[in-house]
Write a protein that holds these residues in place. Structure first.
Motif, PDB file in Angstrom:
ATOM      1  N   LEU A 238     -11.066   8.215   5.415  1.00  0.00           N
ATOM      2  CA  LEU A 238      -9.973   8.732   6.244  1.00  0.00           C
ATOM      3  C   LEU A 238      -9.355   7.614   7.084  1.00  0.00           C
ATOM      4  CD1 LEU A 238     -11.410  12.146   7.532  1.00  0.00           C
ATOM      5  CD2 LEU A 238      -9.840  11.742   5.628  1.00  0.00           C
ATOM      6  N   GLU A 239     -10.199   6.732   7.612  1.00  0.00           N
ATOM      7  CA  GLU A 239      -9.678   5.584   8.371  1.00  0.00           C
ATOM      8  C   GLU A 239      -8.814   4.705   7.467  1.00  0.00           C
ATOM      9  OE1 GLU A 239     -10.271   4.892  11.603  1.00  0.00           O
ATOM     10  OE2 GLU A 239     -11.740   6.457  12.045  1.00  0.00           O
ATOM     11  N   ALA A 240      -9.273   4.491   6.230  1.00  0.00           N
ATOM     12  CA  ALA A 240      -8.527   3.646   5.296  1.00  0.00           C
ATOM     13  C   ALA A 240      -7.196   4.291   4.910  1.00  0.00           C
ATOM     14  CB  ALA A 240      -9.369   3.387   4.049  1.00  0.00           C
ATOM     15  N   ARG A 241      -7.179   5.611   4.708  1.00  0.00           N
ATOM     16  CA  ARG A 241      -5.941   6.287   4.336  1.00  0.00           C
ATOM     17  C   ARG A 241      -4.950   6.298   5.500  1.00  0.00           C
ATOM     18  NH1 ARG A 241      -6.997   9.121  -0.598  1.00  0.00           N
ATOM     19  NH2 ARG A 241      -7.813   7.406  -1.844  1.00  0.00           N
ATOM     20  N   ALA A 242      -5.454   6.474   6.722  1.00  0.00           N
ATOM     21  CA  ALA A 242      -4.566   6.393   7.885  1.00  0.00           C
ATOM     22  C   ALA A 242      -3.973   4.990   8.009  1.00  0.00           C
ATOM     23  CB  ALA A 242      -5.324   6.761   9.159  1.00  0.00           C
ATOM     24  N   SER A 243      -4.794   3.978   7.738  1.00  0.00           N
ATOM     25  CA  SER A 243      -4.305   2.596   7.768  1.00  0.00           C
ATOM     26  C   SER A 243      -3.251   2.374   6.692  1.00  0.00           C
ATOM     27  CB  SER A 243      -5.474   1.628   7.563  1.00  0.00           C
ATOM     28  OG  SER A 243      -6.438   1.759   8.588  1.00  0.00           O
ATOM     29  N   GLU A 244      -3.487   2.934   5.498  1.00  0.00           N
ATOM     30  CA  GLU A 244      -2.550   2.749   4.388  1.00  0.00           C
ATOM     31  C   GLU A 244      -1.174   3.304   4.718  1.00  0.00           C
ATOM     32  OE1 GLU A 244      -1.815   4.409  -0.190  1.00  0.00           O
ATOM     33  OE2 GLU A 244      -3.743   4.747   0.824  1.00  0.00           O
ATOM     34  N   HIS A 245      -1.121   4.561   5.152  1.00  0.00           N
ATOM     35  CA  HIS A 245       0.174   5.185   5.417  1.00  0.00           C
ATOM     36  C   HIS A 245       0.877   4.547   6.608  1.00  0.00           C
ATOM     37  CE1 HIS A 245      -0.574   8.043   2.294  1.00  0.00           C
ATOM     38  NE2 HIS A 245      -1.585   8.611   2.918  1.00  0.00           N
ATOM     39  N   SER A 246       0.103   4.139   7.613  1.00  0.00           N
ATOM     40  CA  SER A 246       0.713   3.465   8.768  1.00  0.00           C
ATOM     41  C   SER A 246       1.302   2.124   8.359  1.00  0.00           C
ATOM     42  CB  SER A 246      -0.341   3.269   9.869  1.00  0.00           C
ATOM     43  OG  SER A 246      -0.863   4.501  10.302  1.00  0.00           O
ATOM     44  N   SER A 247       0.533   1.358   7.584  1.00  0.00           N
ATOM     45  CA  SER A 247       1.002   0.052   7.147  1.00  0.00           C
ATOM     46  C   SER A 247       2.219   0.188   6.239  1.00  0.00           C
ATOM     47  CB  SER A 247      -0.122  -0.683   6.411  1.00  0.00           C
ATOM     48  OG  SER A 247       0.303  -1.964   5.997  1.00  0.00           O
ATOM     49  N   ARG A 248       2.222   1.193   5.366  1.00  0.00           N
ATOM     50  CA  ARG A 248       3.370   1.380   4.467  1.00  0.00           C
ATOM     51  C   ARG A 248       4.609   1.802   5.247  1.00  0.00           C
ATOM     52  NH1 ARG A 248       1.119   4.283   0.784  1.00  0.00           N
ATOM     53  NH2 ARG A 248       0.801   2.538  -0.640  1.00  0.00           N
ATOM     54  N   MET A 249       4.432   2.663   6.251  1.00  0.00           N
ATOM     55  CA  MET A 249       5.574   3.082   7.047  1.00  0.00           C
ATOM     56  C   MET A 249       6.195   1.890   7.771  1.00  0.00           C
ATOM     57  SD  MET A 249       6.928   3.947  10.226  1.00  0.00           S
ATOM     58  CE  MET A 249       5.526   4.097  11.340  1.00  0.00           C
ATOM     59  N   VAL A 250       5.353   1.032   8.362  1.00  0.00           N
ATOM     60  CA  VAL A 250       5.852  -0.148   9.068  1.00  0.00           C
ATOM     61  C   VAL A 250       6.522  -1.114   8.096  1.00  0.00           C
ATOM     62  CG1 VAL A 250       5.156  -2.170  10.406  1.00  0.00           C
ATOM     63  CG2 VAL A 250       4.170   0.063  10.933  1.00  0.00           C
ATOM     64  N   ALA A 251       5.906  -1.306   6.924  1.00  0.00           N
ATOM     65  CA  ALA A 251       6.472  -2.222   5.934  1.00  0.00           C
ATOM     66  C   ALA A 251       7.832  -1.731   5.434  1.00  0.00           C
ATOM     67  CB  ALA A 251       5.509  -2.384   4.757  1.00  0.00           C
ATOM     68  N   MET A 252       7.949  -0.430   5.176  1.00  0.00           N
ATOM     69  CA  MET A 252       9.218   0.108   4.709  1.00  0.00           C
ATOM     70  C   MET A 252      10.280   0.098   5.805  1.00  0.00           C
ATOM     71  SD  MET A 252       8.954   0.702   1.523  1.00  0.00           S
ATOM     72  CE  MET A 252       8.000  -0.818   1.552  1.00  0.00           C
ATOM     73  N   LYS A 253       9.868   0.282   7.051  1.00  0.00           N
ATOM     74  CA  LYS A 253      10.828   0.187   8.163  1.00  0.00           C
ATOM     75  C   LYS A 253      11.362  -1.240   8.272  1.00  0.00           C
ATOM     76  CE  LYS A 253      11.395   1.072  13.098  1.00  0.00           C
ATOM     77  NZ  LYS A 253      12.108  -0.201  13.323  1.00  0.00           N
ATOM     78  N   ASN A 254      10.468  -2.213   8.154  1.00  0.00           N
ATOM     79  CA  ASN A 254      10.902  -3.612   8.197  1.00  0.00           C
ATOM     80  C   ASN A 254      11.831  -3.932   7.030  1.00  0.00           C
ATOM     81  OD1 ASN A 254       9.381  -4.076  10.499  1.00  0.00           O
ATOM     82  ND2 ASN A 254       7.607  -4.831   9.365  1.00  0.00           N
ATOM     83  N   ALA A 255      11.506  -3.386   5.848  1.00  0.00           N
ATOM     84  CA  ALA A 255      12.358  -3.625   4.672  1.00  0.00           C
ATOM     85  C   ALA A 255      13.741  -3.000   4.871  1.00  0.00           C
ATOM     86  CB  ALA A 255      11.694  -3.056   3.430  1.00  0.00           C
ATOM     87  N   THR A 256      13.782  -1.803   5.452  1.00  0.00           N
ATOM     88  CA  THR A 256      15.065  -1.149   5.710  1.00  0.00           C
ATOM     89  C   THR A 256      15.885  -1.929   6.724  1.00  0.00           C
ATOM     90  OG1 THR A 256      14.051   1.011   5.267  1.00  0.00           O
ATOM     91  CG2 THR A 256      16.156   1.004   6.426  1.00  0.00           C
ATOM     92  N   ASP A 257      15.223  -2.383   7.793  1.00  0.00           N
ATOM     93  CA  ASP A 257      15.929  -3.182   8.808  1.00  0.00           C
ATOM     94  C   ASP A 257      16.453  -4.487   8.212  1.00  0.00           C
ATOM     95  OD1 ASP A 257      15.333  -1.198  10.606  1.00  0.00           O
ATOM     96  OD2 ASP A 257      13.624  -2.253  11.504  1.00  0.00           O
ATOM     97  N   ASN A 258      15.661  -5.128   7.370  1.00  0.00           N
ATOM     98  CA  ASN A 258      16.103  -6.372   6.729  1.00  0.00           C
ATOM     99  C   ASN A 258      17.290  -6.120   5.800  1.00  0.00           C
ATOM    100  OD1 ASN A 258      14.109  -7.814   8.043  1.00  0.00           O
ATOM    101  ND2 ASN A 258      12.659  -7.665   6.347  1.00  0.00           N
ATOM    102  N   ALA A 259      17.252  -4.984   5.095  1.00  0.00           N
ATOM    103  CA  ALA A 259      18.361  -4.657   4.201  1.00  0.00           C
ATOM    104  C   ALA A 259      19.649  -4.418   4.995  1.00  0.00           C
ATOM    105  CB  ALA A 259      18.014  -3.420   3.377  1.00  0.00           C
ATOM    106  N   LYS A 260      19.533  -3.743   6.139  1.00  0.00           N
ATOM    107  CA  LYS A 260      20.716  -3.507   6.969  1.00  0.00           C
ATOM    108  C   LYS A 260      21.288  -4.823   7.492  1.00  0.00           C
ATOM    109  CE  LYS A 260      19.435   1.152   8.474  1.00  0.00           C
ATOM    110  NZ  LYS A 260      19.043   1.997   9.644  1.00  0.00           N
ATOM    111  N   GLN A 261      20.399  -5.740   7.898  1.00  0.00           N
ATOM    112  CA  GLN A 261      20.866  -7.042   8.365  1.00  0.00           C
ATOM    113  C   GLN A 261      21.528  -7.825   7.226  1.00  0.00           C
ATOM    114  OE1 GLN A 261      20.922  -8.221  11.547  1.00  0.00           O
ATOM    115  NE2 GLN A 261      22.085  -9.906  10.658  1.00  0.00           N
ATOM    116  N   MET A 262      20.950  -7.715   6.038  1.00  0.00           N
ATOM    117  CA  MET A 262      21.542  -8.396   4.890  1.00  0.00           C
ATOM    118  C   MET A 262      22.917  -7.818   4.561  1.00  0.00           C
ATOM    119  SD  MET A 262      19.908  -8.975   1.088  1.00  0.00           S
ATOM    120  CE  MET A 262      18.495  -9.834   1.785  1.00  0.00           C
TER     121      MET A 262
END
Length: 293
Positions: A238-262
Protein backbone atom coordinates in the motif's frame (compact mmCIF):
# COMPACT_ATOMS: atom_id res chain seq x y z
CA UNK A 1 15.53 28.01 -39.72
CA UNK A 2 12.17 26.17 -39.43
CA UNK A 3 9.27 27.40 -41.49
CA UNK A 4 5.93 28.54 -40.09
CA UNK A 5 4.41 25.25 -41.29
CA UNK A 6 6.95 23.26 -39.25
CA UNK A 7 6.24 25.33 -36.15
CA UNK A 8 2.48 24.91 -36.58
CA UNK A 9 2.99 21.15 -36.71
CA UNK A 10 5.10 21.24 -33.56
CA UNK A 11 2.48 23.36 -31.78
CA UNK A 12 -0.23 20.86 -32.71
CA UNK A 13 1.94 17.95 -31.53
CA UNK A 14 2.74 19.63 -28.20
CA UNK A 15 -0.94 20.48 -27.64
CA UNK A 16 -1.89 16.83 -28.13
CA UNK A 17 0.85 15.74 -25.73
CA UNK A 18 -0.31 18.29 -23.14
CA UNK A 19 -3.87 16.95 -23.36
CA UNK A 20 -2.63 13.40 -22.73
CA UNK A 21 -0.41 14.36 -19.78
CA UNK A 22 -3.21 16.46 -18.28
CA UNK A 23 -5.63 13.52 -18.49
CA UNK A 24 -3.03 11.20 -16.93
CA UNK A 25 -2.46 13.76 -14.17
CA UNK A 26 -6.16 13.84 -13.30
CA UNK A 27 -6.44 10.04 -13.32
CA UNK A 28 -3.33 9.70 -11.13
CA UNK A 29 -4.67 12.36 -8.73
CA UNK A 30 -7.91 10.42 -8.27
CA UNK A 31 -6.06 7.14 -7.67
CA UNK A 32 -3.52 8.91 -5.45
CA UNK A 33 -6.12 10.08 -2.92
CA UNK A 34 -7.56 6.58 -2.52
CA UNK A 35 -4.10 4.97 -2.27
CA UNK A 36 -2.90 7.52 0.28
CA UNK A 37 -5.98 6.94 2.44
CA UNK A 38 -5.46 3.17 2.32
CA UNK A 39 -1.80 3.49 3.31
CA UNK A 40 -2.53 5.93 6.14
CA UNK A 41 -5.44 3.88 7.53
CA UNK A 42 -3.45 0.64 7.82
CA UNK A 43 -0.21 2.17 9.09
CA UNK A 44 -1.20 2.52 12.77
CA UNK A 45 -2.23 -1.15 13.07
CA UNK A 46 0.91 -2.41 11.31
CA UNK A 47 3.20 -0.28 13.49
CA UNK A 48 1.50 -1.33 16.73
CA UNK A 49 1.66 -5.02 15.80
CA UNK A 50 5.33 -4.65 14.92
CA UNK A 51 6.04 -2.89 18.22
CA UNK A 52 4.37 -5.64 20.25
CA UNK A 53 6.13 -8.48 18.45
CA UNK A 54 9.54 -6.79 18.67
CA UNK A 55 9.13 -6.46 22.42
CA UNK A 56 7.93 -10.07 22.70
CA UNK A 57 10.91 -11.25 20.68
CA UNK A 58 13.27 -9.94 23.36
CA UNK A 59 11.48 -11.75 26.17
CA UNK A 60 10.28 -14.91 24.39
CA UNK A 61 11.84 -18.24 25.21
CA UNK A 62 14.53 -19.39 22.80
CA UNK A 63 13.17 -21.62 20.05
CA UNK A 64 9.53 -20.82 20.77
CA UNK A 65 9.02 -19.78 17.14
CA UNK A 66 11.36 -19.80 14.10
CA UNK A 67 10.35 -16.26 13.10
CA UNK A 68 12.16 -14.91 16.16
CA UNK A 69 15.57 -16.23 15.06
CA UNK A 70 17.74 -16.17 11.94
CA UNK A 71 17.15 -18.93 9.43
CA UNK A 72 19.55 -21.83 9.04
CA UNK A 73 20.66 -20.82 5.53
CA UNK A 74 23.29 -18.29 4.51
CA UNK A 75 21.28 -16.59 1.73
CA UNK A 76 19.08 -13.49 1.85
CA UNK A 77 15.72 -13.29 0.12
CA UNK A 78 14.61 -9.82 -1.01
CA UNK A 79 11.04 -9.03 -2.06
CA UNK A 80 11.11 -6.03 -4.42
CA UNK A 81 7.87 -4.05 -4.83
CA UNK A 82 7.88 -1.77 -7.89
CA UNK A 83 5.35 -0.57 -10.46
CA UNK A 84 3.82 -2.24 -13.51
CA UNK A 85 3.78 0.98 -15.54
CA UNK A 86 6.23 3.79 -16.12
CA UNK A 87 5.76 7.57 -16.35
CA UNK A 88 6.20 7.96 -12.59
CA UNK A 89 9.47 9.86 -12.46
CA UNK A 90 12.56 8.28 -10.95
CA UNK A 91 10.59 6.10 -8.53
CA UNK A 92 11.72 2.70 -9.83
CA UNK A 93 15.21 3.90 -10.73
CA UNK A 94 15.85 5.14 -7.20
CA UNK A 95 14.64 1.85 -5.73
CA UNK A 96 16.98 -0.17 -7.97
CA UNK A 97 19.87 2.17 -7.10
CA UNK A 98 19.13 1.53 -3.42
CA UNK A 99 19.33 -2.23 -4.02
CA UNK A 100 22.57 -1.96 -6.00
CA UNK A 101 24.25 0.20 -3.35
CA UNK A 102 23.18 -1.99 -0.41
CA UNK A 103 25.69 -4.49 0.93
CA UNK A 104 23.90 -7.75 1.73
CA UNK A 105 25.21 -10.46 4.01
CA UNK A 106 25.92 -13.44 1.74
CA UNK A 107 24.24 -14.49 -1.54
CA UNK A 108 21.00 -12.72 -2.47
CA UNK A 109 17.92 -13.93 -4.36
CA UNK A 110 14.92 -11.85 -5.36
CA UNK A 111 11.14 -12.12 -5.53
CA UNK A 112 9.35 -9.35 -7.41
CA UNK A 113 5.99 -7.61 -7.48
CA UNK A 114 5.66 -5.31 -10.49
CA UNK A 115 6.88 -5.58 -14.06
CA UNK A 116 9.46 -2.79 -13.66
CA UNK A 117 11.15 -4.69 -10.83
CA UNK A 118 11.38 -7.85 -12.91
CA UNK A 119 12.79 -6.00 -15.92
CA UNK A 120 15.29 -4.00 -13.86
CA UNK A 121 16.66 -6.98 -11.94
CA UNK A 122 16.88 -9.02 -15.15
CA UNK A 123 19.00 -6.29 -16.72
CA UNK A 124 21.21 -6.32 -13.63
CA UNK A 125 21.56 -10.12 -13.98
CA UNK A 126 20.20 -10.83 -10.50
CA UNK A 127 18.80 -14.21 -9.43
CA UNK A 128 14.99 -14.14 -9.63
CA UNK A 129 13.13 -16.83 -7.69
CA UNK A 130 9.55 -15.79 -8.44
CA UNK A 131 7.44 -12.99 -9.89
CA UNK A 132 3.95 -12.17 -8.62
CA UNK A 133 1.80 -9.95 -10.87
CA UNK A 134 -0.59 -8.06 -8.58
CA UNK A 135 -3.04 -5.62 -10.13
CA UNK A 136 -4.07 -2.26 -8.73
CA UNK A 137 -5.90 -1.94 -6.38
CA UNK A 138 -4.22 -4.76 -4.51
CA UNK A 139 -6.24 -7.33 -2.59
CA UNK A 140 -5.06 -8.94 0.61
CA UNK A 141 -5.77 -12.44 -0.69
CA UNK A 142 -3.19 -11.87 -3.44
CA UNK A 143 -0.58 -10.74 -0.92
CA UNK A 144 -1.30 -13.84 1.16
CA UNK A 145 0.03 -15.93 -1.73
CA UNK A 146 3.27 -13.93 -1.75
CA UNK A 147 3.59 -14.06 2.05
CA UNK A 148 3.00 -17.81 2.21
CA UNK A 149 5.63 -18.39 -0.49
CA UNK A 150 8.22 -16.33 1.42
CA UNK A 151 7.41 -17.88 4.78
CA UNK A 152 7.64 -21.41 3.41
CA UNK A 153 11.12 -20.69 1.99
CA UNK A 154 12.24 -19.17 5.29
CA UNK A 155 10.91 -21.99 7.48
CA UNK A 156 12.65 -24.64 5.41
CA UNK A 157 15.95 -23.04 6.43
CA UNK A 158 16.87 -21.97 2.89
CA UNK A 159 17.33 -18.31 3.83
CA UNK A 160 18.88 -16.50 6.76
CA UNK A 161 16.59 -13.48 6.50
CA UNK A 162 13.85 -11.96 4.34
CA UNK A 163 13.90 -8.29 3.35
CA UNK A 164 11.38 -6.12 1.49
CA UNK A 165 12.47 -3.28 -0.81
CA UNK A 166 9.73 -0.73 -1.52
CA UNK A 167 9.08 2.99 -1.83
CA UNK A 168 8.04 4.34 1.55
CA UNK A 169 5.33 6.98 1.21
CA UNK A 170 6.07 10.17 3.17
CA UNK A 171 3.91 12.73 1.36
CA UNK A 172 2.81 13.62 -2.15
CA UNK A 173 6.23 14.91 -3.24
CA UNK A 174 8.47 12.68 -1.10
CA UNK A 175 8.85 8.92 -1.48
CA UNK A 176 11.87 7.23 0.09
CA UNK A 177 13.25 3.91 -1.25
CA UNK A 178 13.53 1.63 1.78
CA UNK A 179 14.69 -1.87 2.63
CA UNK A 180 13.08 -3.39 5.73
CA UNK A 181 13.52 -6.79 7.36
CA UNK A 182 10.35 -8.81 7.95
CA UNK A 183 11.89 -12.18 8.88
CA UNK A 184 13.07 -12.74 11.47
CA UNK A 185 10.81 -10.23 13.23
CA UNK A 186 12.52 -6.84 13.25
CA UNK A 187 11.53 -3.18 13.75
CA UNK A 188 9.94 -1.82 10.57
CA UNK A 189 9.66 1.84 9.58
CA UNK A 190 6.51 2.83 7.70
CA UNK A 191 5.86 6.33 6.45
CA UNK A 192 9.29 7.49 7.57
CA UNK A 193 8.31 7.40 11.22
CA UNK A 194 8.84 5.01 14.11
CA UNK A 195 6.35 5.27 16.92
CA UNK A 196 8.52 3.52 19.47
CA UNK A 197 11.99 3.96 20.88
CA UNK A 198 15.16 3.48 18.87
CA UNK A 199 15.60 -0.27 18.63
CA UNK A 200 19.35 -0.02 18.32
CA UNK A 201 19.19 -0.11 22.10
CA UNK A 202 18.47 -3.51 23.55
CA UNK A 203 15.08 -3.88 25.16
CA UNK A 204 15.13 -4.80 28.81
CA UNK A 205 12.86 -7.82 29.31
CA UNK A 206 11.74 -6.27 32.61
CA UNK A 207 10.28 -3.34 30.66
CA UNK A 208 8.13 -5.57 28.45
CA UNK A 209 4.46 -5.78 29.54
CA UNK A 210 3.42 -9.06 31.08
CA UNK A 211 1.28 -10.53 28.29
CA UNK A 212 -1.13 -13.38 29.03
CA UNK A 213 -1.47 -16.00 26.30
CA UNK A 214 -4.49 -18.21 25.81
CA UNK A 215 -4.19 -21.13 25.26
CA UNK A 216 -0.36 -20.77 25.28
CA UNK A 217 2.37 -18.59 23.75
CA UNK A 218 3.47 -21.12 21.13
CA UNK A 219 -0.06 -21.64 19.78
CA UNK A 220 -0.69 -17.89 19.67
CA UNK A 221 2.59 -17.25 17.82
CA UNK A 222 1.82 -20.01 15.30
CA UNK A 223 -1.41 -18.20 14.46
CA UNK A 224 -0.40 -14.54 14.77
CA UNK A 225 3.08 -14.42 13.22
CA UNK A 226 2.12 -15.71 9.73
CA UNK A 227 -0.72 -13.17 9.68
CA UNK A 228 1.69 -10.48 10.85
CA UNK A 229 4.08 -11.18 7.95
CA UNK A 230 1.25 -11.10 5.40
CA UNK A 231 -0.17 -7.93 6.92
CA UNK A 232 3.20 -6.18 6.96
CA UNK A 233 3.90 -7.02 3.30
CA UNK A 234 0.40 -5.82 2.39
CA UNK A 235 1.00 -2.52 4.19
CA UNK A 236 4.32 -2.12 2.36
CA UNK A 237 2.52 -2.70 -0.93
CA UNK A 238 0.00 0.00 0.00
CA UNK A 239 2.88 2.37 0.76
CA UNK A 240 4.43 1.54 -2.62
CA UNK A 241 1.15 2.09 -4.49
CA UNK A 242 0.58 5.43 -2.76
CA UNK A 243 4.13 6.40 -3.75
CA UNK A 244 3.50 5.30 -7.34
CA UNK A 245 0.35 7.34 -7.88
CA UNK A 246 1.78 10.39 -6.10
CA UNK A 247 4.97 10.28 -8.14
CA UNK A 248 3.03 9.81 -11.39
CA UNK A 249 0.71 12.71 -10.60
CA UNK A 250 3.68 15.01 -9.92
CA UNK A 251 5.51 13.80 -13.03
CA UNK A 252 2.48 14.35 -15.26
CA UNK A 253 1.88 17.80 -13.75
CA UNK A 254 5.48 18.75 -14.51
CA UNK A 255 5.10 17.38 -18.05
CA UNK A 256 1.91 19.40 -18.57
CA UNK A 257 3.55 22.57 -17.24
CA UNK A 258 6.57 22.02 -19.50
CA UNK A 259 4.29 21.49 -22.49
CA UNK A 260 2.45 24.75 -21.76
CA UNK A 261 5.75 26.61 -21.52
CA UNK A 262 6.89 25.04 -24.78
CA UNK A 263 3.64 26.18 -26.44
CA UNK A 264 4.34 29.74 -25.33
CA UNK A 265 7.87 29.59 -26.73
CA UNK A 266 6.71 28.07 -30.01
CA UNK A 267 3.89 30.60 -30.35
CA UNK A 268 6.36 33.43 -29.80
CA UNK A 269 8.72 31.98 -32.40
CA UNK A 270 5.82 31.47 -34.83
CA UNK A 271 4.66 35.07 -34.41
CA UNK A 272 8.19 36.36 -34.94
CA UNK A 273 8.55 34.39 -38.19
CA UNK A 274 5.11 35.48 -39.33
CA UNK A 275 5.90 39.10 -38.57
CA UNK A 276 9.22 38.82 -40.39
CA UNK A 277 7.44 37.34 -43.42
CA UNK A 278 4.90 40.20 -43.43
CA UNK A 279 7.70 42.76 -43.15
CA UNK A 280 9.54 41.16 -46.06
CA UNK A 281 6.40 41.24 -48.17
CA UNK A 282 5.87 44.94 -47.40
CA UNK A 283 9.48 45.68 -48.29
CA UNK A 284 9.12 43.83 -51.61
CA UNK A 285 5.92 45.72 -52.45
CA UNK A 286 7.52 49.07 -51.53
CA UNK A 287 10.65 48.29 -53.56
CA UNK A 288 8.58 47.24 -56.59
CA UNK A 289 6.48 50.39 -56.39
CA UNK A 290 9.57 52.59 -56.17
CA UNK A 291 11.07 50.79 -59.19
CA UNK A 292 7.96 51.56 -61.27
CA UNK A 293 8.04 55.28 -60.51
Amino acid sequence: MPSTRDIRRRIKSVKNTAQITKAMQLVAAAKMKKAQDQAANGRAYAELMNKILVSLKESAAEGIHPYFADGAGDKTLVLVIATDKGLCGALNTNLLKKLVNTQFDGPVEFVTIGRKATQGLSRLRKTLVADFPIKDPAKFVEIRTVGNFIQERFRTGEYKQVLVAFNNFINTVTQVPSIEQVLPVNPVTLGGKRNFDDTSKEINPADVPDYTFEPDAKTVFETVLPQYVNGTIYQMLLEARASEHSSRMVAMKNATDNAKQMLKDLSLEYNKLRQAAITNELLEITTAKMALE
